[in-house]
Scaffold this active site. Structure first.
Site, PDB file in Angstrom:
ATOM      1  N   THR A 120      -4.318  12.878  21.143  1.00 28.59           N
ATOM      2  CA  THR A 120      -3.199  13.752  20.798  1.00 28.59           C
ATOM      3  C   THR A 120      -3.347  14.199  19.348  1.00 28.59           C
ATOM      4  O   THR A 120      -3.915  13.493  18.520  1.00 28.59           O
ATOM      5  CB  THR A 120      -1.846  13.047  20.967  1.00 28.59           C
ATOM      6  OG1 THR A 120      -1.727  12.020  19.978  1.00 28.59           O
ATOM      7  CG2 THR A 120      -1.714  12.446  22.370  1.00 28.59           C
ATOM      8  N   GLY A 121      -2.837  15.396  19.059  1.00 26.87           N
ATOM      9  CA  GLY A 121      -2.970  15.919  17.699  1.00 26.87           C
ATOM     10  C   GLY A 121      -4.400  16.219  17.330  1.00 26.87           C
ATOM     11  O   GLY A 121      -4.825  15.995  16.191  1.00 26.87           O
ATOM     12  N   ALA A 122      -5.153  16.771  18.280  1.00 25.43           N
ATOM     13  CA  ALA A 122      -6.594  16.960  18.085  1.00 25.43           C
ATOM     14  C   ALA A 122      -6.944  18.101  17.138  1.00 25.43           C
ATOM     15  O   ALA A 122      -8.118  18.295  16.830  1.00 25.43           O
ATOM     16  CB  ALA A 122      -7.287  17.183  19.434  1.00 25.43           C
ATOM     17  N   GLY A 140      -5.421  18.232  14.129  1.00 22.93           N
ATOM     18  CA  GLY A 140      -5.206  17.688  12.793  1.00 22.93           C
ATOM     19  C   GLY A 140      -6.501  17.174  12.199  1.00 22.93           C
ATOM     20  O   GLY A 140      -7.526  17.070  12.888  1.00 22.93           O
ATOM     21  N   GLY A 141      -6.477  16.836  10.931  1.00 19.83           N
ATOM     22  CA  GLY A 141      -7.697  16.394  10.256  1.00 19.83           C
ATOM     23  C   GLY A 141      -8.331  15.189  10.912  1.00 19.83           C
ATOM     24  O   GLY A 141      -9.524  15.194  11.239  1.00 19.83           O
ATOM     25  N   GLY A 196      -7.495  13.841  13.938  1.00 25.55           N
ATOM     26  CA  GLY A 196      -7.707  14.088  15.359  1.00 25.55           C
ATOM     27  C   GLY A 196      -8.973  14.872  15.632  1.00 25.55           C
ATOM     28  O   GLY A 196      -9.754  14.524  16.530  1.00 25.55           O
ATOM     29  N   SER A 236       0.371   4.745   9.168  1.00 28.90           N
ATOM     30  CA  SER A 236       0.338   5.216   7.784  1.00 28.90           C
ATOM     31  C   SER A 236       0.572   4.048   6.851  1.00 28.90           C
ATOM     32  O   SER A 236       1.208   3.048   7.220  1.00 28.90           O
ATOM     33  CB  SER A 236       1.428   6.266   7.555  1.00 28.90           C
ATOM     34  OG  SER A 236       1.634   6.498   6.173  1.00 28.90           O
ATOM     35  N   TYR A 264      10.135   8.745   7.843  1.00 29.50           N
ATOM     36  CA  TYR A 264       8.724   8.682   8.239  1.00 29.50           C
ATOM     37  C   TYR A 264       8.225   7.238   8.170  1.00 29.50           C
ATOM     38  O   TYR A 264       7.548   6.749   9.080  1.00 29.50           O
ATOM     39  CB  TYR A 264       7.906   9.584   7.318  1.00 29.50           C
ATOM     40  CG  TYR A 264       6.424   9.607   7.589  1.00 29.50           C
ATOM     41  CD1 TYR A 264       5.889  10.441   8.559  1.00 29.50           C
ATOM     42  CD2 TYR A 264       5.545   8.810   6.847  1.00 29.50           C
ATOM     43  CE1 TYR A 264       4.516  10.483   8.797  1.00 29.50           C
ATOM     44  CE2 TYR A 264       4.181   8.841   7.079  1.00 29.50           C
ATOM     45  CZ  TYR A 264       3.673   9.683   8.050  1.00 29.50           C
ATOM     46  OH  TYR A 264       2.317   9.710   8.280  1.00 29.50           O
TER      47      TYR A 264
END
Length: 242
Positions: free
Chosen positions: A10-12, A14-15, A17, A138, A151
């Site tokens: 997922t989120g492929a 993004g940096g 991903g 994170s 977050y």
């Protein structure tokens, strides 16, 4: 002909991903690459993976939506062997200034959707007695950060989910881990001015931001057979920061 391992990222776009998808791409894998809105970037990542021999399918859905996970599941062409959840975004601001919608969206992407998606994919892994689940957390999920309280809370919840689920599914031969990066050279850093970025670098003993490829290298290890006894861990990769 052997069956290709099916990996969902997922989120492929993004940096992390994108770097992970390209690092994993090979003739031995089938990649399902999820994205939300950046179709052009998704197609670029898909092309790079295909050139490395992988079979690739793109999946579009909004994981902020209450129906996002269901929409993602409907687009899968076969059961998933490995889940790599990197979808996410940062949200800065005083807690007292955040709206209910901002809080709900943030929790949906960073906590509710990974839990719901994992729940949907687990029966296949349990039946096969094998599976890999990797979450992108994170540093703020470990230490907390002012001005990013929501977050931090979401990532902290994700870390607890990883630790608890690992205990539940380890008897079924499934490994559940997370990587908690520090500051990375990704679009999330674009909100900072050059001077602010340098101040951050000065706080990091390594003297620089991490690279998405360095996180991808760790993901590769955690979803490999070499990591089968590593379970329920939050791996911190931050250049000795905090």
């Amino acid at each position: 002909m052997s069956v290709r391992k099916h990996i969902l990222i997922t989120g492929a776009t993004g940096g992390v991903g994108a770097a992970t998808a390209i690092a994993l791409a090979s003739p031995e894998v089938l990649l399902s690459l999820h994205y939300h809105s950046n179709k052009e970037q998704a197609e670029d990542v898909s092309k790079a993976c295909r050139e490395l021999g992988a079979e690739v399918y793109l999946i579009q859905c909004n994981l902020r939506s209450s129906t996002g996970v269901d929409e993602l599941i409907e687009q899968l062409i076969m059961p998933v062997d490995t889940l790599i959840y990197t979808a996410g975004y940062s949200l800065q601001g005083l807690l007292t200034e955040l709206t209910d919608t901002e809080l709900t969206d943030l929790m949906s992407v960073h906590l509710f959707s990974p839990i719901k998606l994992t729940r949907a994919l687990l029966p296949h892994m349990i039946s096969k007695k094998v599976g890999k689940i990797m979450m992108l957390s994170s540093i703020w999920g470990v230490t907390g950060a002012s001005y990013e309280v929501a977050y931090s809370a979401a990532k902290g919840g994700l870390n607890s989910f990883v630790k608890a689920l690992a205990k539940e599914v380890a008897p079924s031969g499934i490994q559940v881990n997370a990587i908690a990066p520090g500051a990375l050279e990704t679009n999330m850093m674009a909100i900072y001015e050059p001077g602010e970025q340098q101040q951050l670098k000065d706080e990091i003993p390594a003297g620089r931001f991490g690279k998405p490829e360095e996180i991808a290298d760790a993901v590769l290890f955690l979803v490999s057979e070499q990591s089968n006894y590593i379970n329920g861990q939050i791996i911190e990769i931050n250049g000795a920061w905090h």
